[in-house]
Scaffold this motif. Structure first.
Motif, short mmCIF file in Angstrom:
data_model
loop_
_atom_site.label_atom_id
_atom_site.label_comp_id
_atom_site.label_asym_id
_atom_site.label_seq_id
_atom_site.Cartn_x
_atom_site.Cartn_y
_atom_site.Cartn_z
N PRO A 4 -15.61 -5.56 -64.54
CA PRO A 4 -14.31 -5.49 -65.24
C PRO A 4 -13.35 -4.58 -64.49
N GLU A 6 -10.04 -2.31 -65.02
CA GLU A 6 -9.15 -1.68 -65.99
C GLU A 6 -8.12 -0.83 -65.26
N PRO A 36 -7.75 -10.19 -62.98
CA PRO A 36 -7.86 -10.01 -64.44
C PRO A 36 -7.84 -8.53 -64.82
N LYS A 38 -7.22 -5.38 -67.07
CA LYS A 38 -7.06 -4.97 -68.46
C LYS A 38 -6.24 -3.68 -68.47
N ASN A 40 -4.75 -0.34 -69.77
CA ASN A 40 -4.96 0.76 -70.71
C ASN A 40 -3.70 1.60 -70.73
N GLY A 252 -2.62 -6.11 -71.95
CA GLY A 252 -3.42 -6.70 -70.90
C GLY A 252 -2.97 -8.11 -70.65
N GLN A 253 -3.46 -8.70 -69.60
CA GLN A 253 -3.06 -10.05 -69.25
C GLN A 253 -3.90 -11.04 -70.03
N ASP A 254 -3.26 -11.95 -70.72
CA ASP A 254 -3.94 -13.01 -71.43
C ASP A 254 -4.71 -13.86 -70.44
#
Length: 312
Positions: A4, A6, A36, A38, A40, A252-254
């Motif tokens: 992931p 972030e 992708p 996310k 914060n 965040g990006q859909d």
């Protein structure tokens, strides 16, 4: 399964997903490359004290500074520059250096040193998002650090007065904006129909200057006299940050939106190849010419052909 990704960053305002230039650079590159990320948002959070932003977190890896973050994303196969030639890659580095030398000091001065802007816009905005009691201390510290950065790049007393420094940095910034406007011309992006690293950096530096409402607007007024640069910022906001522009929090990006952006990139690439083939067909008399419409990301009319770090 990929790790992931972030991104710790400041939140947005004035129709921007973030008011922090370096955060905008990474956020824009993430959208361009389909990474992708996310988001914060560190507003009203003790995480603001963990270090400088933007800050990319992936498993045990923690990376700061836009250039290092973008290099990491490229190694993860999220590369917005895959179609650039060696010369275009060299041009990218040259223009980013130009932004850092010519435009960065003026951005720091506009946000953190110019008294009217600082006390009416910058300090209240950041102060309202920093937890008490640090909101009484950190904006002033950030302002002093910005002034020190300007002195490092442009010199300072006793070599030259503050008035002379201010005049010089705004002359340099206006020259930089003119060069960027001349280079962009009527193109949707700096290297054609697809956004790249250079577009992410230019957008990150220009968008806060373009959108934030300041009482002292010397550099902002000059930018608004260059319609193609304004159109450039508006197009990226409308095409890549639609949710943020409508006022929804940039949490965040859909995933669906990320897939859509990848699809748009693929369609553009295929359309360009078809258009090249079509040009060859036009040269042959037995094949009647046909006109293809290439999907472009620009949503507004063509602009006029007139000629890394915001806050600590």
């Amino acid at each position: 399964m990929a790790s992931p990704l972030e991104l710790n960053c400041w939140g947005g305002g004035w129709g921007l997903p973030s008011v922090h230039a370096e955060c905008l650079v990474v956020m824009a590159y993430g959208r361009f490359s389909g990474a992708p990320l996310k988001m914060n948002i560190i507003d009203n959070s003790w995480r603001a004290l963990r270090g400088s932003v933007p800050l990319l977190l992936s498993d045990d890896v923690v990376i700061s500074q836009p250039a290092k973050i973008l290099n990491f994303l490229r190694k993860q196969k999220y590369n917005a520059d895959y179609e650039l030639s060696a010369k275009e890659g060299a041009d990218t580095l040259a223009y980013i250096a130009l932004l850092e030398e010519k435009l960065h000091p003026a951005l720091l001065h506009t946000f953190w040193v110019e008294a009217d802007n600082y006390y009416t816009v910058t300090k209240p905005w950041f102060g309202s998002r920093i937890p008490f009691p640090l909101n009484w201390y950190l904006p002033g510290k950030m302002s002093r650090e910005a002034l020190n950065r300007i002195f490092v790049t442009k010199g300072g007393p006793p070599l030259c007065s503050l008035t002379e420094i201010e005049a010089q940095i705004y002359r340099d910034a206006k020259e930089c904006l003119n060069l960027l406007s001349s280079r962009l011309g009527t193109l949707p992006f700096f290297f054609g129909n697809m956004p790249t690293t250079l577009d992410a950096f230019v957008f990150g530096f220009l968008a806060p200057l373009y959108k934030v409402q300041f009482p002292k607007v010397q550099l902002q007024d000059h930018l608004k006299q260059l319609p193609n640069l304004c159109r450039f910022c508006d197009d990226i906001l409308s095409c890549y940050f639609r949710l943020n522009v409508t006022g929804i929090s940039p949490a965040g990006q859909d995933p669906v939106d990320a897939n859509l952006q990848k699809l748009i990139q693929l369609v553009n690439k295929e359309s360009n190849l078809i258009e090249k083939m079509d040009d060859n067909l036009r040269k042959s008399p037995q094949h009647p010419p046909r006109k293809l419409t290439t999907l472009k990301l620009s949503t507004t009319g063509e602009g006029s052909n007139s000629v890394n770090r915001l806050s600590p």
